[in-house]
Design a protein around this motif. Structure first.
Motif, mmCIF file in Angstrom:
data_model
loop_
_atom_site.group_PDB
_atom_site.id
_atom_site.type_symbol
_atom_site.label_atom_id
_atom_site.label_comp_id
_atom_site.label_asym_id
_atom_site.label_seq_id
_atom_site.Cartn_x
_atom_site.Cartn_y
_atom_site.Cartn_z
ATOM 1 N N ASP A 52 -0.846 11.062 8.294
ATOM 2 C CA ASP A 52 -0.566 10.604 9.652
ATOM 3 C C ASP A 52 -1.823 10.687 10.507
ATOM 4 N N GLU A 53 -2.562 11.773 10.344
ATOM 5 C CA GLU A 53 -3.796 11.974 11.114
ATOM 6 C C GLU A 53 -4.873 10.947 10.747
ATOM 7 N N ALA A 54 -4.905 10.543 9.482
ATOM 8 C CA ALA A 54 -5.961 9.653 9.000
ATOM 9 C C ALA A 54 -5.626 8.166 9.126
ATOM 10 N N ARG A 55 -4.395 7.851 9.375
ATOM 11 C CA ARG A 55 -3.958 6.447 9.311
ATOM 12 C C ARG A 55 -4.486 5.610 10.456
ATOM 13 N N GLY A 56 -4.523 4.278 10.188
ATOM 14 C CA GLY A 56 -4.894 3.327 11.216
ATOM 15 C C GLY A 56 -3.747 2.415 11.570
ATOM 16 N N GLY A 57 -2.758 2.321 10.696
ATOM 17 C CA GLY A 57 -1.597 1.457 10.911
ATOM 18 C C GLY A 57 -0.319 2.262 10.814
ATOM 19 N N SER A 58 0.672 1.685 10.168
ATOM 20 C CA SER A 58 1.963 2.365 10.049
ATOM 21 C C SER A 58 1.867 3.538 9.071
ATOM 22 N N LEU A 59 2.675 4.547 9.302
ATOM 23 C CA LEU A 59 2.669 5.724 8.440
ATOM 24 C C LEU A 59 3.174 5.380 7.041
ATOM 25 N N SER A 60 4.238 4.612 6.945
ATOM 26 C CA SER A 60 4.754 4.263 5.617
ATOM 27 C C SER A 60 3.738 3.429 4.837
ATOM 28 N N GLY A 61 3.031 2.541 5.514
ATOM 29 C CA GLY A 61 1.987 1.757 4.852
ATOM 30 C C GLY A 61 0.831 2.630 4.399
ATOM 31 N N ALA A 62 0.467 3.613 5.221
ATOM 32 C CA ALA A 62 -0.611 4.537 4.849
ATOM 33 C C ALA A 62 -0.220 5.356 3.630
ATOM 34 N N ILE A 63 1.034 5.786 3.572
ATOM 35 C CA ILE A 63 1.508 6.554 2.421
ATOM 36 C C ILE A 63 1.468 5.701 1.161
ATOM 37 N N ARG A 64 1.951 4.472 1.250
ATOM 38 C CA ARG A 64 1.931 3.585 0.078
ATOM 39 C C ARG A 64 0.503 3.333 -0.403
ATOM 40 N N ALA A 65 -0.414 3.066 0.537
ATOM 41 C CA ALA A 65 -1.811 2.816 0.172
ATOM 42 C C ALA A 65 -2.431 4.052 -0.467
ATOM 43 N N PHE A 66 -2.143 5.238 0.074
ATOM 44 C CA PHE A 66 -2.652 6.485 -0.477
ATOM 45 C C PHE A 66 -2.175 6.682 -1.913
ATOM 46 N N ILE A 67 -0.901 6.445 -2.152
ATOM 47 C CA ILE A 67 -0.352 6.606 -3.501
ATOM 48 C C ILE A 67 -0.978 5.600 -4.456
ATOM 49 N N LEU A 68 -1.131 4.362 -4.024
ATOM 50 C CA LEU A 68 -1.767 3.342 -4.852
ATOM 51 C C LEU A 68 -3.196 3.747 -5.198
ATOM 52 N N GLN A 69 -3.949 4.218 -4.216
ATOM 53 C CA GLN A 69 -5.321 4.665 -4.466
ATOM 54 C C GLN A 69 -5.350 5.831 -5.447
ATOM 55 N N ASN A 70 -4.407 6.759 -5.294
ATOM 56 C CA ASN A 70 -4.329 7.908 -6.176
ATOM 57 C C ASN A 70 -4.053 7.462 -7.618
ATOM 58 N N LEU A 71 -3.129 6.525 -7.789
ATOM 59 C CA LEU A 71 -2.801 6.023 -9.127
ATOM 60 C C LEU A 71 -3.975 5.238 -9.725
ATOM 61 N N GLU A 72 -4.679 4.469 -8.895
ATOM 62 C CA GLU A 72 -5.841 3.722 -9.378
ATOM 63 C C GLU A 72 -6.937 4.670 -9.852
ATOM 64 N N LYS A 73 -7.149 5.781 -9.146
ATOM 65 C CA LYS A 73 -8.142 6.781 -9.580
ATOM 66 C C LYS A 73 -7.762 7.349 -10.942
ATOM 67 N N GLN A 74 -6.470 7.612 -11.143
ATOM 68 C CA GLN A 74 -6.018 8.161 -12.412
ATOM 69 C C GLN A 74 -6.267 7.170 -13.560
ATOM 70 N N LEU A 75 -6.082 5.898 -13.286
ATOM 71 C CA LEU A 75 -6.281 4.868 -14.322
ATOM 72 C C LEU A 75 -7.744 4.681 -14.704
ATOM 73 N N SER A 76 -8.648 4.991 -13.786
ATOM 74 C CA SER A 76 -10.069 4.772 -14.057
ATOM 75 C C SER A 76 -10.722 5.950 -14.784
ATOM 76 N N LEU A 77 -9.926 6.975 -15.113
ATOM 77 C CA LEU A 77 -10.486 8.143 -15.820
ATOM 78 C C LEU A 77 -10.942 7.823 -17.205
#
Length: 77
Positions: A52-77
């Motif tokens: 919530d503190e880091a977001r620029g748009g909606s909170l639900s959108g920030a959460i979805r983007a964060f999870i997507l980024q987290n999963l993408e990092k895991q895939l690039s291992l």
């Protein structure tokens, strides 16, 4: 053919800065958000507060983007 149960919206209440708020996310996103909080050894409320503190748009959108980024990092291992 497809199991889309994870696409169902779920509404959960969280506390951010002492205030209760409801967030609607798909079931799969809640599962990943809880797993990330557990892995980082923080509460779900604390993780949502940080997002919530880091977001620029909606909170639900920030959460979805964060999870997507987290999963993408895991895939690039």
């Amino acid at each position: 053919m497809f199991d889309l149960d994870d696409a169902k919206l779920e509404k959960h209440s969280v506390t951010i800065a002492g205030h209760r708020t409801s967030i609607s996310l798909e079931k799969g996103f809640w599962r990943h958000l809880r797993a990330i909080a557990e892995k980082d050894n923080i509460t779900l409320n604390e993780l949502v507060r940080q997002l919530d503190e880091a977001r620029g748009g909606s909170l639900s959108g920030a959460i979805r983007a964060f999870i997507l980024q987290n999963l993408e990092k895991q895939l690039s291992l």
